[in-house]
Design an enzyme around this catalytic site. Structure first.
Site, short mmCIF file in Angstrom:
data_model
loop_
_atom_site.label_atom_id
_atom_site.label_comp_id
_atom_site.label_asym_id
_atom_site.label_seq_id
_atom_site.Cartn_x
_atom_site.Cartn_y
_atom_site.Cartn_z
N ALA A 199 0.63 -1.20 -0.10
CA ALA A 199 -0.19 0.06 0.12
C ALA A 199 0.89 1.12 0.17
CB ALA A 199 -0.93 -0.06 1.35
N GLY A 233 0.59 -5.09 0.78
CA GLY A 233 -0.46 -5.27 -0.15
C GLY A 233 0.05 -5.61 -1.33
N GLU A 251 -0.40 -9.21 -0.96
CA GLU A 251 -1.80 -9.55 -0.85
C GLU A 251 -2.62 -9.54 -2.28
OE1 GLU A 251 -2.45 -6.36 2.31
OE2 GLU A 251 -3.37 -8.10 3.56
N GLU A 256 3.81 -5.05 7.38
CA GLU A 256 3.04 -4.34 8.10
C GLU A 256 3.28 -4.08 9.66
OE1 GLU A 256 2.08 -6.44 5.97
OE2 GLU A 256 0.61 -5.76 4.52
C1 3H9 Z 1 0.33 -2.36 3.51
O1 3H9 Z 1 0.54 -2.84 2.23
C2 3H9 Z 1 -0.64 -2.43 4.16
C3 3H9 Z 1 -1.88 -3.55 3.59
O2 3H9 Z 1 -1.60 -4.59 4.07
C4 3H9 Z 1 -3.39 -3.02 3.76
C5 3H9 Z 1 -3.65 -1.78 3.05
C6 3H9 Z 1 -5.10 -1.61 2.99
N1 3H9 Z 1 4.61 3.52 0.00
O3 3H9 Z 1 13.40 2.04 0.86
P1 3H9 Z 1 13.68 2.84 -0.49
C7 3H9 Z 1 9.45 4.83 -1.33
S1 3H9 Z 1 1.33 -1.35 4.08
C8 3H9 Z 1 5.22 4.82 -0.44
O4 3H9 Z 1 14.56 4.10 -0.40
P2 3H9 Z 1 15.02 0.43 -1.41
C9 3H9 Z 1 10.50 5.32 -0.09
O5 3H9 Z 1 9.80 6.20 0.78
C10 3H9 Z 1 2.92 -1.48 3.19
N2 3H9 Z 1 6.27 4.93 -0.84
O6 3H9 Z 1 14.26 1.67 -1.54
C11 3H9 Z 1 11.56 5.96 -1.14
O7 3H9 Z 1 11.10 7.28 -1.30
P3 3H9 Z 1 12.30 8.34 -1.52
C12 3H9 Z 1 3.94 -2.72 3.08
C13 3H9 Z 1 7.20 3.79 -0.53
O8 3H9 Z 1 15.17 -0.15 -2.49
C14 3H9 Z 1 11.49 5.13 -2.25
O9 3H9 Z 1 10.17 4.60 -2.23
N3 3H9 Z 1 4.85 -2.45 2.57
C15 3H9 Z 1 6.77 2.55 -0.15
O10 3H9 Z 1 16.10 0.26 -0.31
C16 3H9 Z 1 12.35 3.86 -2.59
O11 3H9 Z 1 12.38 3.20 -1.23
C17 3H9 Z 1 6.21 -2.12 3.06
O12 3H9 Z 1 6.04 -1.63 4.21
C18 3H9 Z 1 5.51 2.25 0.21
N4 3H9 Z 1 4.92 1.11 0.41
O13 3H9 Z 1 13.74 -0.46 -0.62
C19 3H9 Z 1 7.20 -1.92 2.37
N5 3H9 Z 1 7.97 1.71 -0.24
O14 3H9 Z 1 12.87 8.20 -2.57
C20 3H9 Z 1 8.20 -0.73 2.58
C21 3H9 Z 1 8.87 2.39 -0.56
O15 3H9 Z 1 11.29 9.71 -1.77
N6 3H9 Z 1 9.13 -0.59 1.81
N7 3H9 Z 1 8.46 3.88 -0.81
O16 3H9 Z 1 13.05 8.25 -0.18
C22 3H9 Z 1 10.31 -1.10 1.91
O17 3H9 Z 1 10.56 -1.96 2.71
C23 3H9 Z 1 11.34 -0.51 0.99
O18 3H9 Z 1 11.23 0.69 0.58
C24 3H9 Z 1 11.64 -1.47 -0.28
C25 3H9 Z 1 12.65 -0.91 -1.40
C26 3H9 Z 1 12.11 -2.70 0.04
C27 3H9 Z 1 10.09 -1.56 -1.07
#
Ligand code: 3H9
Length: 696
Positions: A63, A102, A105, A125
């Site tokens: 998400a 998500g 999911e 999450e």
């Molecule tokens: C969810 O899914 C809830 C659902 O179950 C239900 C919903 C109803 N959203 O980390 P990076 C941005 S909760 C928005 O530097 P990497 C991040 O801020 C979600 N932005 O790169 C950054 O921005 P900036 C569950 C996001 O390669 C840029 O992307 N998912 C999101 O080291 C690059 O990220 C998570 O918790 C996001 N979801 O790592 C995953 N994700 O360049 C969270 C990233 O402006 N994310 N951004 O600073 C991560 O774990 C890591 O970002 C990921 C990439 C592994 C994806």
């Protein structure tokens, strides 16, 4: 129609390609786009199947976290996933990069899943203070059984494709291009006449002892609640029909969305990324660093060398004698053996590091070729100055000269060299190959590309780097000194070290300040207190019980005794009975009548001291933004992540009430509790610390 989802036809397959860089977060536009493209595919004559594939780095990262806390917009993710799953067409996910939250999911709502071997899946999450909220807690257990599903969602860890395949999450793992693999897989399924297989229609898994699992996971979370609530959501997947289970999941997700823990953890997520993003470094190129010199091979120097070697750098480590050099090599070898055991490096890499990348030397002249030299010698200004004079003499022009000092004045060190612009502080935390924090200490003369190099090195070493200005203790140790003093003052007023540790451990710290002091070694604080007294900076009511402990040779865990007795092992601490009489002697000497402290009062005072000093650190520009303080405390001082950091915590509990507390404590000690001007200003303006973060 949304341009986030491209639609194309490959024979009887409709391909939905997600294009929402950088990580294909499931923003409102993406959700709407997927919904509309599913409608389009179902209305498209001749289409028998849908393939969903991500463009760029990921299938979906989950998400869109930036939308949390704002009013949710339709289509909601759970509804979209139900809609995908209910499609009469066969829907297949072809996964690469990450499929998280998500994102996984969505894949679980598809009828089949194929992934490349490098793909990773997870439900992280809980790291945002939430549970999976789009069917993950209902569908995953149906595929894997309860215990593996709970492991995935309560740890939030990423799982490789092969493991996910073994668990039944992914149907096929195949190397190659995700689009081509996906198309071939769908064609095969169509040719075989494979039936749609919605996970929601599978039988629920066998139950477990839910209450025991809830209690065990709650205890492991040290106050964090969301992992335990995964248990209740999974319980609903077993005990209720699918649609009812989804509703139960949704309610828990929604309730957690309102919590302070969710706010704290999402603050931590974005701050962790913003902390090394400094406007002053935009367009400034770092100097290349491939080869570093480390001066001093004690625990800290060996840790820094290990971190650099693990990041693929060449290291010359300088010691004073061949014997000391061998001891340093032993420490590094021990660290590397740990990395090998944990699978961080291969046996070949391990051997190459020890035989080629690392050189132990005893002469400064051998450092003439290093790109950056960092000293980790005894914490004494004269010793540091001698080291820097030598480095200035031998290092090539353009080489960066760094000090790992925890307290000393970088400007004074830089002034002893002919190149103060090349000097900065790189303050690592022990053990340096494990601890994530790096304070990049910027002196008055430090050149911008030298600062940029400090941050680039931090990134190479996998650290969270924070910019700090010069003052006694920089950001972290300066704030630590203040809240530690608040703890010492509470002891003088009647609280015991054990009450204080218990109160702060209940607040969420892994260890209270006195257990930490025992771990770090009581001799460190002793040396600082002696120095401060010599400089006339002793606190008004100067406690001596800690000095008495040290004078008796008790330095904490390393001597088997400190505030606690470790006779039964480092984890089986019991209070050291000698400590209370030492404290009572201070009470008598200072004429204090001890009083009782509640746990709440202990936390309130300790946090007030931490926040007040943090506000001074920001107000004076030692830290540029409140989030820099938050990340320093989170990654270097064990501050509980779910509170977001001391200044996020302060925002959440309310600055006005905190300032009122501080003013009431100031009646007892006006100097120590002098309110930070920045805190007073924010209260007067009705603003928060987070407002200052947003200014960038
Ligand atoms: C969810 O899914 C809830 C659902 O179950 C239900 C919903 C109803 N959203 O980390 P990076 C941005 S909760 C928005 O530097 P990497 C991040 O801020 C979600 N932005 O790169 C950054 O921005 P900036 C569950 C996001 O390669 C840029 O992307 N998912 C999101 O080291 C690059 O990220 C998570 O918790 C996001 N979801 O790592 C995953 N994700 O360049 C969270 C990233 O402006 N994310 N951004 O600073 C991560 O774990 C890591 O970002 C990921 C990439 C592994 C994806």
């Amino acid at each position: 129609m949304s341009d986030k989802i491209a639609y194309s036809r490959q024979g009887d397959i409709a391909v939905l390609t997600v294009q929402n860089p950088p990580v294909n977060a499931l923003s409102h536009a993406v959700r709407q786009g997927l919904w509309d493209r599913m409608d389009q595919a179902e209305a498209d004559a001749g289409v028998r199947a849908v393939l969903i594939v991500g463009e760029g780095r990921a299938f979906f990262a989950g998400a869109d976290i930036t939308e949390f806390g704002k009013p949710p917009l339709e289509p909601h993710l759970p509804d979209l996933i139900n809609r995908i799953e209910a499609s009469p067409l066969l829907v297949v996910a072809s996964m690469h990069g990450v499929s998280l939250g998500g994102g996984l999911e969505v894949a679980l709502g598809c009828h089949n899943r194929i992934a490349v071997p490098s793909a990773k899946v997870g439900l992280p999450e809980v790291h945002l203070g939430l549970i999976p909220g789009a069917g993950g807690t209902q569908r995953l257990p149906r595929l894997t059984g309860v215990e593996p599903a709970l492991d995935v969602m309560t740890t939030g860890r990423h799982i490789g494709a092969d493991k996910a395949h073994a668990l039944g999450i992914i149907d096929v793992v195949q190397d190659g291009d995700p689009m081509e693999n996906g198309l071939a897989y769908v064609q095969k399924l169509l040719a075989e006449g494979a039936a749609r297989s919605p996970v929601s229609e599978m039988d629920p898994p066998a139950p477990i002892d839910w209450d025991s699992a809830f209690d065990a996971i709650l205890a492991r979370g040290r106050g964090q609640i969301s992992p335990a609530w995964c248990v209740r959501a999974v319980q609903a997947s077993v005990e209720k029909p699918f649609a009812e289970g989804l509703k139960a999941e949704r309610q828990i997700f929604y309730d957690l969305m309102q919590t302070d823990q969710r706010k704290g953890m999402i603050h931590a997520f974005f701050s962790e990324r913003a902390v090394s993003n400094l406007p002053e470094l935009k367009g400034v190129d770092p100097r290349p660093v491939q080869h570093i010199g480390v001066i001093g091979g004690g625990t800290m120097g060996a840790g820094i060398a290990t971190a650099a070697l693990l990041a693929g750098l060449r290291v010359h480590l300088l010691e004073m004698s061949a014997q000391a050099g061998e001891a340093a090599r032993g420490r590094i070898a021990g660290n590397l053996a740990g990395a090998l055991k944990r699978g961080k490096i291969s046996a070949d890499q391990h051997d190459a590091i020890l035989t080629q990348a690392l050189q132990i030397v005893t002469s400064y002249d051998t450092l003439s070729d290093v790109d950056l030299a960092v000293e980790a010698v005894f914490e004494d200004m004269e010793v540091k100055k001698q080291v820097f004079a030598e480095l200035d003499r031998v290092c090539k022009p353009g080489a960066i000269l760094a000090s790992n000092t925890s307290y000393l004045d970088i400007d004074a060190i830089a002034a002893t060299t002919s190149r103060p612009g090349d000097v900065l502080g790189l303050h690592f935390f022990s053990p340096a190959h494990v601890m994530k924090l790096l304070e990049v200490v910027v002196g008055a003369e430090t050149a911008p590309d030298v600062v940029a190099t400090g941050f680039a090195l931090g990134k190479m070493l996998g650290k969270i780097s924070v910019r700090a200005g010069v003052c006694d203790g920089f950001i972290g140790n300066r704030i630590l000194a203040t809240y530690r003093t608040a703890a010492d003052q509470m002891i003088l007023d009647g609280a015991s070290p054990y009450d204080i540790d218990a109160a702060l451990e209940a607040f969420g710290f892994a260890m209270g300040p006195f257990a930490v002091a025992d771990l770090a070694g009581l001799d460190i604080g002793w040396a600082v207190r002696k120095r401060k007294r010599a400089e006339g900076q002793a606190p008004k009511r100067d406690a001596t019980y800690a000095d008495t402990l040290c004078e008796q040779g008790h330095f904490g865990q390393k001597t088997g005794k400190g505030y606690y007795d470790y006779a039964a092992g480092p984890k089986a601490r019991v209070p050291n009975p000698d400590v209370t009489p030492m404290i009572e002697a201070d009470h008598a000497r200072l004429g204090i009548t001890p009083r009782l402290f509640t746990r709440e009062e202990i936390v309130r005072r300790y946090m007030a001291a931490m926040v007040n000093e943090s506000a001074k650190v920001v107000g004076e520009g030692i830290a540029r933004r409140p989030l820099d303080v938050d990340m320093t405390l989170l990654f270097g001082y064990g501050f509980p992540r779910y509170h977001g950091g001391p200044l996020k915590w302060a925002d959440i509990v309310g600055l006005e009430a905190l300032l009122k507390d501080i003013k009431s404590y100031a009646i007892e000690d006006a100097d120590f509790w002098a309110p930070a001007p920045l805190l007073e200003q924010l209260v007067a303006d009705g603003k928060t610390f987070d407002d200052l973060n947003k200014k960038g």
